[in-house]
Design a protein around this motif. Structure first.
Motif, PDB file in Angstrom:
ATOM      1  N   ASP A   1      72.555   8.800  41.429  1.00 39.63           N
ATOM      2  CA  ASP A   1      73.086  10.023  42.042  1.00 39.63           C
ATOM      3  C   ASP A   1      74.611  10.025  42.057  1.00 39.63           C
ATOM      4  O   ASP A   1      75.226  11.040  42.431  1.00 39.63           O
ATOM      5  CB  ASP A   1      72.573  10.180  43.484  1.00 39.63           C
ATOM      6  N   SER A   2      75.197   8.914  41.678  1.00 41.63           N
ATOM      7  CA  SER A   2      76.664   8.841  41.627  1.00 41.63           C
ATOM      8  C   SER A   2      77.167   9.882  40.631  1.00 41.63           C
ATOM      9  O   SER A   2      76.761   9.886  39.469  1.00 41.63           O
ATOM     10  CB  SER A   2      77.111   7.447  41.204  1.00 41.63           C
ATOM     11  N   SER A   3      78.035  10.732  41.099  1.00 39.92           N
ATOM     12  CA  SER A   3      78.489  11.840  40.256  1.00 39.92           C
ATOM     13  C   SER A   3      79.625  12.568  40.963  1.00 39.92           C
ATOM     14  O   SER A   3      80.004  12.216  42.083  1.00 39.92           O
ATOM     15  CB  SER A   3      77.325  12.803  39.992  1.00 39.92           C
ATOM     16  N   PHE A   4      80.140  13.574  40.293  1.00 41.88           N
ATOM     17  CA  PHE A   4      81.166  14.453  40.854  1.00 41.88           C
ATOM     18  C   PHE A   4      80.448  15.745  41.256  1.00 41.88           C
ATOM     19  O   PHE A   4      79.887  16.434  40.408  1.00 41.88           O
ATOM     20  CB  PHE A   4      82.219  14.713  39.777  1.00 41.88           C
ATOM     21  N   TYR A   5      80.421  16.028  42.535  1.00 42.07           N
ATOM     22  CA  TYR A   5      79.723  17.209  43.045  1.00 42.07           C
ATOM     23  C   TYR A   5      80.768  18.275  43.383  1.00 42.07           C
ATOM     24  O   TYR A   5      81.709  18.023  44.137  1.00 42.07           O
ATOM     25  CB  TYR A   5      78.899  16.854  44.289  1.00 42.07           C
TER      26      TYR A   5
ATOM     27  N   PRO B   1      87.524  21.450  45.397  1.00 44.85           N
ATOM     28  CA  PRO B   1      88.145  20.352  44.674  1.00 44.85           C
ATOM     29  C   PRO B   1      87.184  19.248  44.276  1.00 44.85           C
ATOM     30  O   PRO B   1      87.562  18.319  43.577  1.00 44.85           O
ATOM     31  CB  PRO B   1      89.189  19.825  45.666  1.00 44.85           C
ATOM     32  N   GLY B   2      85.937  19.344  44.704  1.00 45.59           N
ATOM     33  CA  GLY B   2      84.950  18.354  44.295  1.00 45.59           C
ATOM     34  C   GLY B   2      84.856  17.157  45.236  1.00 45.59           C
ATOM     35  O   GLY B   2      85.789  16.844  45.978  1.00 45.59           O
ATOM     36  N   THR B   3      83.707  16.527  45.182  1.00 44.77           N
ATOM     37  CA  THR B   3      83.450  15.306  45.958  1.00 44.77           C
ATOM     38  C   THR B   3      82.915  14.255  44.998  1.00 44.77           C
ATOM     39  O   THR B   3      81.924  14.487  44.309  1.00 44.77           O
ATOM     40  CB  THR B   3      82.398  15.561  47.064  1.00 44.77           C
ATOM     41  N   ARG B   4      83.607  13.131  44.971  1.00 42.28           N
ATOM     42  CA  ARG B   4      83.162  12.063  44.077  1.00 42.28           C
ATOM     43  C   ARG B   4      82.284  11.103  44.882  1.00 42.28           C
ATOM     44  O   ARG B   4      82.753  10.460  45.815  1.00 42.28           O
ATOM     45  CB  ARG B   4      84.347  11.328  43.482  1.00 42.28           C
ATOM     46  N   LEU B   5      81.024  11.056  44.531  1.00 38.83           N
ATOM     47  CA  LEU B   5      80.059  10.212  45.235  1.00 38.83           C
ATOM     48  C   LEU B   5      79.765   8.960  44.413  1.00 38.83           C
ATOM     49  O   LEU B   5      79.426   9.065  43.227  1.00 38.83           O
ATOM     50  CB  LEU B   5      78.760  10.979  45.488  1.00 38.83           C
ATOM     51  N   THR B   6      79.900   7.825  45.055  1.00 35.35           N
ATOM     52  CA  THR B   6      79.524   6.552  44.441  1.00 35.35           C
ATOM     53  C   THR B   6      78.485   5.887  45.318  1.00 35.35           C
ATOM     54  O   THR B   6      78.714   5.670  46.512  1.00 35.35           O
ATOM     55  CB  THR B   6      80.741   5.620  44.294  1.00 35.35           C
TER      56      THR B   6
END
Lengths: 113, 117
Positions: free
Chosen positions: B88-92, B110-115
């Motif tokens: 699921d790690s991605s740029f949302y 501006p997006g949320t970067r999830l790791t």
């Protein structure tokens, strides 16, 4: 056939060059067309809408050919700051409701000094 | 005008936990909000569309029970990634639009970067 297809590039050009990006779309019912630019690790930002009559905004010219389902973006006198990924975006408008934006994968442009 | 914010901008979480991402339209009322996901070197892919006060419409292949979307007001939508896994790690990225002028323009956050570790 992918819904929105673009040449991925990268396009490496010197400052001052003219560069052209092409895009094709598969859905003939599409109504709205855009070019966005996306900088690395950032959100896409609208560069310009694309109209059937063609439109120009400074150094940027966009053209639409509905018969060929083809969209283009021309950048003249390219600047270092133009380095980014350019996204061709199509909005499908279906029966009176707002459609979704369909993004191409983008064409990467790198302008060198 | 037409500013959209997202929070957080970056989040790292452990596998199995849930993460909530907020999307706000700051200076306009957004009748529709969209949630996208972008993997490295891939195009933005629409996950779901939400209209204020109604259930979100999910794109094919997006699990609605895993990606919970709430659009409780005209200025706020949330995406909760439940039981997150490394894939699921991605740029949302969210976007918001208003049908006030029949424009199809979407304004992006501006997006949320999830790791997910």
């Amino acid at each position: 056939r992918k819904e929105v297809e673009q040449d991925p590039g990268p396009f490496n050009v010197p400052e001052g060059a003219t560069v052209a990006f092409n895009c094709t779309y598969s859905n003939s019912a599409s109504q709205s067309f855009f070019w966005y630019r996306q900088d690395c690790r950032k959100e896409p930002k609208l560069l310009m809408s694309v109209y059937s009559s063609g439109n120009e905004d400074g150094r940027f010219t966009a053209q639409l050919n509905r018969a060929s389902q083809y969209i283009s973006l021309l950048i003249r006198d390219s600047k270092l700051s133009d380095s980014a990924t350019y996204l061709c975006v199509v909005n499908g408008y279906y029966g009176g409701s707002q459609g979704n934006l369909i993004f191409g994968k983008g064409t990467k442009l790198s302008v060198k000094p | 005008g037409a500013v959209v914010s997202q929070h957080p901008s970056r989040v790292i979480c452990k596998s199995g936990t849930s993460v909530k991402i907020e999307c706000r339209s700051l200076d306009f009322q957004a009748t529709t909000m969209f949630w996208y996901r972008q993997f490295p070197k891939q195009s933005l892919m629409l996950m779901a569309t939400s209209n204020e006060g109604s259930k979100a419409t999910y794109e094919q292949g997006v699990e609605k029970d895993k990606f919970l979307i709430n659009h409780a007001s005209l200025t706020l939508s949330t995406l909760t990634v439940t039981s997150a896994h490394p894939e699921d790690s991605s740029f949302y990225i969210c976007s918001a639009s208003s049908d006030r002028d029949n424009s199809y323009e979407q304004y992006f956050g501006p997006g949320t970067r999830l790791t997910v570790t």
